[in-house]
Scaffold this active site. Structure first.
Site, PDB file in Angstrom:
ATOM      1  N   THR A 104     -27.507   5.364   2.389  1.00  0.00           N
ATOM      2  CA  THR A 104     -26.216   5.962   2.073  1.00  0.00           C
ATOM      3  C   THR A 104     -26.362   7.341   1.413  1.00  0.00           C
ATOM      4  O   THR A 104     -27.270   7.559   0.618  1.00  0.00           O
ATOM      5  CB  THR A 104     -25.455   5.026   1.119  1.00  0.00           C
ATOM      6  OG1 THR A 104     -25.325   3.766   1.770  1.00  0.00           O
ATOM      7  CG2 THR A 104     -24.095   5.546   0.767  1.00  0.00           C
ATOM      8  N   GLY A 124     -30.133   1.071  -5.070  1.00  0.00           N
ATOM      9  CA  GLY A 124     -30.432   0.368  -6.313  1.00  0.00           C
ATOM     10  C   GLY A 124     -31.841   0.680  -6.790  1.00  0.00           C
ATOM     11  O   GLY A 124     -32.785   0.706  -5.992  1.00  0.00           O
ATOM     12  N   GLU A 155     -22.715  -2.879   1.436  1.00  0.00           N
ATOM     13  CA  GLU A 155     -23.229  -3.529   2.655  1.00  0.00           C
ATOM     14  C   GLU A 155     -22.131  -3.734   3.701  1.00  0.00           C
ATOM     15  O   GLU A 155     -22.005  -4.795   4.286  1.00  0.00           O
ATOM     16  CB  GLU A 155     -23.880  -4.869   2.298  1.00  0.00           C
ATOM     17  CG  GLU A 155     -25.144  -4.726   1.467  1.00  0.00           C
ATOM     18  CD  GLU A 155     -26.203  -3.859   2.118  1.00  0.00           C
ATOM     19  OE1 GLU A 155     -26.348  -3.910   3.343  1.00  0.00           O
ATOM     20  OE2 GLU A 155     -26.865  -3.090   1.390  1.00  0.00           O
TER      21      GLU A 155
END
Lengths: 671, 671
Positions: free
Chosen positions: B154, B193, B437
């Site tokens: 992303t 993350g 997601e």
């Protein structure tokens, strides 16, 4: 800091397509051009003060640092309110009103002002429930903020049911004193704002005992902390209740009493009295204490529901005009996400909701002002209807607003989850209103009680023409024969038909159960899901009809009128489609008409599209209040996101100390 | 610390009324008694470690302290996983699976583990997309945690639309190197993350250019930080993206490249390849990269949706058994709030949801395992259906779970708003899954594409019998003639009728628009609200039918079977009543039958009432995982609330320093 930049191209283009004068709508929302000016001037006076700027956003601070910063700002904030009172010669309640409704207070102290309960409950209660002598003793000091107070009613084990409070206050005629006690853990006062460490007085609600007789709940003014040292007074156990989903600067507290003695004159005695010898004199009218309770609910609808709906819509619509994603047509530029029908469906109803609740709130405020003229004279005849409408509007309004804020956040994808979007904070503030000042289900059932009573009146052959909002119950059934059209009038009537039919269903369900031998209370409980739904239906009928009436009775330019009608049609269509089963069962809507409503909905989305940015611009919310990287007026979303990220203390050094402490040994140990 | 106390009386009494063996249900949820044992043993191994105990709850820490504590715990957590792997001889993926599904990971690190992306995406991607040589080079090191990685796809301006990513990777045949660049602000990697400060490697997705030709998105393995000093590698700009609604220990990061050079072998080349001279060799099958993407969605349904539903139901039901409020009958003791019909209506459907999603997740997991046997061989024929089901189940499941968590929180009144209820944290974790997601609306539209395609196949006269979940499209219409009964079979059929009719409506709407001259893409967009609703209807039909099938194909004791049927009837009744318009329009439900569904709903609530506490006890969630003052097994709610409040650092001293600094001068200045 984001440098001053030009406005994002997409956003600039959107603004050129707007078909109406945004200032006209702004003025309507404010209640006139004069009010718009006043709001802007006050907002500027407060928001331009450099002492309110955060170098590091509060979300990076520890709980304690956050609290200390809130106290620092609150003291400045309250001094500025006094300043403005003098500069502008405005009554202080009017200033508070503008600050709350415009969102200036939470722009300055994001998770809310710890002294709010002082202004919104402590002070009004002193005025409303103190004798003239008591007012003389306390009101001036409270007005001047030389004492700071809170309102301590809720207990650890008792919220909704006030009669269940356990704190006791026993009169001792020998010493002419009251003795306060917290006999159980569940009797600890719990929740009052500012109670933890931020005030030195409280109005405490307790069970009064005089002459050995239980007299019910009464208010007492109690000193909690020493004014010089701030140490808790003898017999007082006090602290904050701990961290919460939001509102962490409010410093909600707990409080327990161990034989705390009060002079007799510290029971607020405007209504009930205890004489020197302990003789108890009843209040002439129990309902006189209603006023303050209703006021807070009215303010929630007027200030919080409308303000957070408008803030969320503004942030999400502007972001959706800037954000480009995916491809509609192969090879073409990624479209603005505002062009997706599903996105419009998430956002435009929130614009419409904002405006219908603005109109409902205006009605409620006017009604409140009429029924309680300046908290002095209360029109008891109209009180039950005002109370019923405040209950359901608070419940449905705060629920709708919470859902809408969430919908706007989710419409911004992952970026809406960032604190710098401001959605997390807005959500934490609005969802709190779903349970405080009357839990929403409880409130809906209070409204239901009034609705069933009104319906009973009609069933008994009497009329309810004195009740402004109830007369539809006498005629909703006759509307069921008219043919369906997708006009605002027809749809409004359908809302009344649904509400009326649901009330009718509840009334007869309860009656049937009682006739079959069930106790009245059990019958009520067994019908309570339906009762809450009837209240909600009543509320929506009220909100829609008030909006439609507003369009008919106000002067709008034809350009703005067009848009306001579109928004009305949109919200009707959406609310009907979401509860389609009700309308198919209980109104003149036939299955064959459903298609026309879906078309109306889709058509409204398309017509509103070119005005979407113009509409949220009309809400006229300054960047300082939006406080959102996604929603700022200039639309420089990505620059702001990066600038906000770089405010994180973790980004101030390239390597955090946890590497040497933990990660390095961890990586090595696995070799 | 709360002292070990006896169980609350009300709760103890509730447990005696339970009509079934709770262990039987626990075993069913776990997939057998052996799995229950395994889960309990693993949970105990991790949860009993004193190094994971928080003296001060994380909500009181600063952002930086919170992060550092999470890193400390994560290192211990990951070492313990390795330990357990050796002790138990279990495959590490199986251990992760138990830890996630049971909620042990977030019990230990409340706002999620910063290394999760390492295990759930970095490692599987290396395995799935690396050549054997690349796997040899990297996989062992990743398995041993001697490198820590993330998955960087992303970008700041690009989420949903992968083809729109802007990061470039250009091959330089002279040096046999790739050159990575972030050409724009919107091309910054954003969200991965652990990326901020917690890993030193990443798989980076970038637009590949070789021989001057654009080749689309490919994965590269990139070192981000020096392993000895943890300083960012040359040309790499890196940091965290800032504070969020929750998941603040995940350390989501941003990343930009300025001419970062990589050896050729750092493109993961299991599928597409770049040869030394720059020749590009296409992947034999584009769909091979599907696997990992689907896996994460499957895990969200399997681990997060079910686990947070069960946690929320447990907390709210236990609290409602203990909390007493208001009076049903004058003079009687305040009733348990679990006896109010409106409260049952908020909570029991969440119990039912938990179980229907457990069954749906089992189906999805089995399907996933069958279609992708160990990520090696992918059954391409069945991939589209698996993909479509994973999309809609992730979307509808996470939405339902978020709404249910909120409903449970609100059902606990103000106390649910306290962080020590654990609802705020649970909500922040589950609502994040609504946008990560695959944003939910996007996912529903992906499912819709598959549904419309399947329907088209049927319209063309072909059959869809190879598709397990699609065959109803061939026969739903014939069910519309059967008479209505409130049996599970009849209601299940009604769900299929609604889904089929909605797909039919979408199919013909799109066809009509195209026939009228509209471009296919515009016709799709103009139908997209309806398309998302069709996907949702399809998903609900699947979930309900899977639950009903589970009841038929499993052996349950008669006592448990009774309760499972009640829960099935309840969820059917509730879902039907919430979408009543759909069922009145599109199924064999007639207006005259609506009353029977409302009665069924109310009847189910009453029948489930005595088993409510037993049901949530069957979810078998240890106190350490619930981490809730309201939901602990012993029900000592009020003692725990006070104990939690006293953990606040603000309560460690009677007077906070802000008094001397701010409040005292403020009070004095107003005299």
């Amino acid at each position: 800091m984001v440098e001053r930049q030009t406005v994002n191209d997409d956003l600039r283009k959107e603004r050129t397509t707007c078909t109406f004068n945004t200032e006209e709508l702004t003025n309507f929302i404010d209640g006139g051009a004069k009010n718009t000016d006043k709001r802007r001037t006050i907002a500027k006076f407060f928001l331009s003060d450099p002492r309110f700027k955060d170098e590091v956003p509060v979300t990076y601070l520890s709980h304690q640092e956050h609290y200390e910063q809130a106290i620092r700002k609150s003291c400045i904030f309250y001094k500025k309110i006094k300043e403005w009172e003098e500069i502008s010669n405005t009554h202080i309640f009017e200033i508070y009103d503008v600050l709350w409704t415009s969102g200036v207070d939470t722009a300055i102290i994001k998770q809310n002002v710890p002294f709010n309960v002082h202004s919104i409950m402590f002070l009004p209660s002193l005025i409303g429930q103190g004798t003239p002598e008591q007012q003389e003793e306390w009101v001036e000091r409270a007005f001047n903020n030389s004492i700071l107070g809170t309102y301590a009613q809720t207990e650890l084990g008792h919220g909704t049911f006030i009669r269940g409070l356990e704190t006791t206050c026993t009169y001792d005629p020998e010493n002419e004193e009251f003795i306060l006690n917290s006999p159980t853990l569940t009797s600890y006062k719990w929740w009052p704002g500012g109670l933890g460490h931020s005030c030195n007085y409280a109005i405490v609600l307790a069970q009064l005992y005089t002459q050995g007789i239980h007299r019910g709940i009464h208010p007492f003014i109690v000193q909690l902390r020493d004014s010089e040292t701030w140490m808790p007074m003898p017999g007082i156990k006090i602290g904050e209740i701990g961290s919460k989903m939001g509102m962490n600067s409010v410093n909600n507290g707990y409080l327990a009493f161990n034989n705390v003695r009060l002079p007799r004159m510290q029971m607020l005695m405007k209504n009930a009295k205890v004489h020197k010898d302990g003789t108890y004199e009843k209040s002439p009218n129990e309902k006189l204490t209603y006023g303050t309770m209703i006021l807070v609910r009215v303010l929630i609808v007027k200030s919080l529901v409308t303000s957070f709906l408008m803030q969320s819509a503004t942030i999400a619509v502007r972001y959706s005009a800037i954000r480009r994603q995916s491809e509609l047509k192969s090879g073409e530029r990624e479209p603005q996400i505002l062009d997706y029908q599903t996105q419009q469906y998430k956002l435009f109803p929130v614009i419409a909701s904002s405006l219908v609740y603005v109109c409902a709130a205006k009605w409620l405020w006017d009604k409140y002002s009429a029924v309680t003229s300046q908290l002095k004279k209360v029109d008891l005849d109209q009180l039950p209807e005002l109370h019923a409408m405040a209950c359901c509007l608070k419940a449905v309004g705060t629920t709708d607003a919470s859902i809408s804020v969430t919908s706007c956040r989710l419409a911004c994808g992952g970026h809406g989850y960032m604190n710098c979007s401001n959605f997390p904070n807005i959500y934490s503030l609005i969802t709190a209103t779903e349970t405080y000042e009357g839990e929403n289900t409880v409130l809906l059932l209070q409204t239901a009680r009034f609705l069933i009573k009104s319906y009973e009146t009609i069933q008994m052959g009497n009329n309810v023409s004195t009740l402004e909002m109830m007369s539809y119950l006498e005629k909703y059934n006759s509307l069921k024969q008219s043919p369906w059209t997708t006009t605002l009038d027809c749809m409004t009537n359908a809302f009344f038909q649904v509400a009326g039919s649901k009330i009718d269903d509840c009334y007869f369900t309860i009656k049937r159960l009682i006739d079959s031998g069930m106790a009245q209370e059990d019958a009520w409980n067994q019908t309570s899901i339906k009762l809450t739904q009837a209240s909600e239906a009543h509320c929506r009928a009220f909100v829609i009809s008030t909006y439609v009436k507003t369009l008919k009775t106000n002067q709008f330019s034809p350009e703005l009128m067009d848009v306001l009608i579109q928004l009305g049609e949109l919200i009707c269509a959406q609310w009907i489609l979401c509860r389609l089963g009700d309308f198919l069962q209980h109104s003149n809507l036939k299955p064959i008409n459903v298609h026309s409503i879906q078309c109306l909905l889709e058509d409204c989305l398309e017509r509103i599209r070119p005005n979407a940015v113009g509409l949220v611009d009309s809400f006229d919310i300054p960047d300082e209040i939006l406080d959102s990287a996604l929603g700022a007026y200039d639309g420089n979303v990505y620059e702001r996101l990066l600038a906000e990220a770089n405010k994180s203390p973790l980004n101030k050094e390239p390597v955090n100390r946890s590497f040497e402490l933990y990660i390095k040994p961890f990586l090595k140990s696995n070799m």
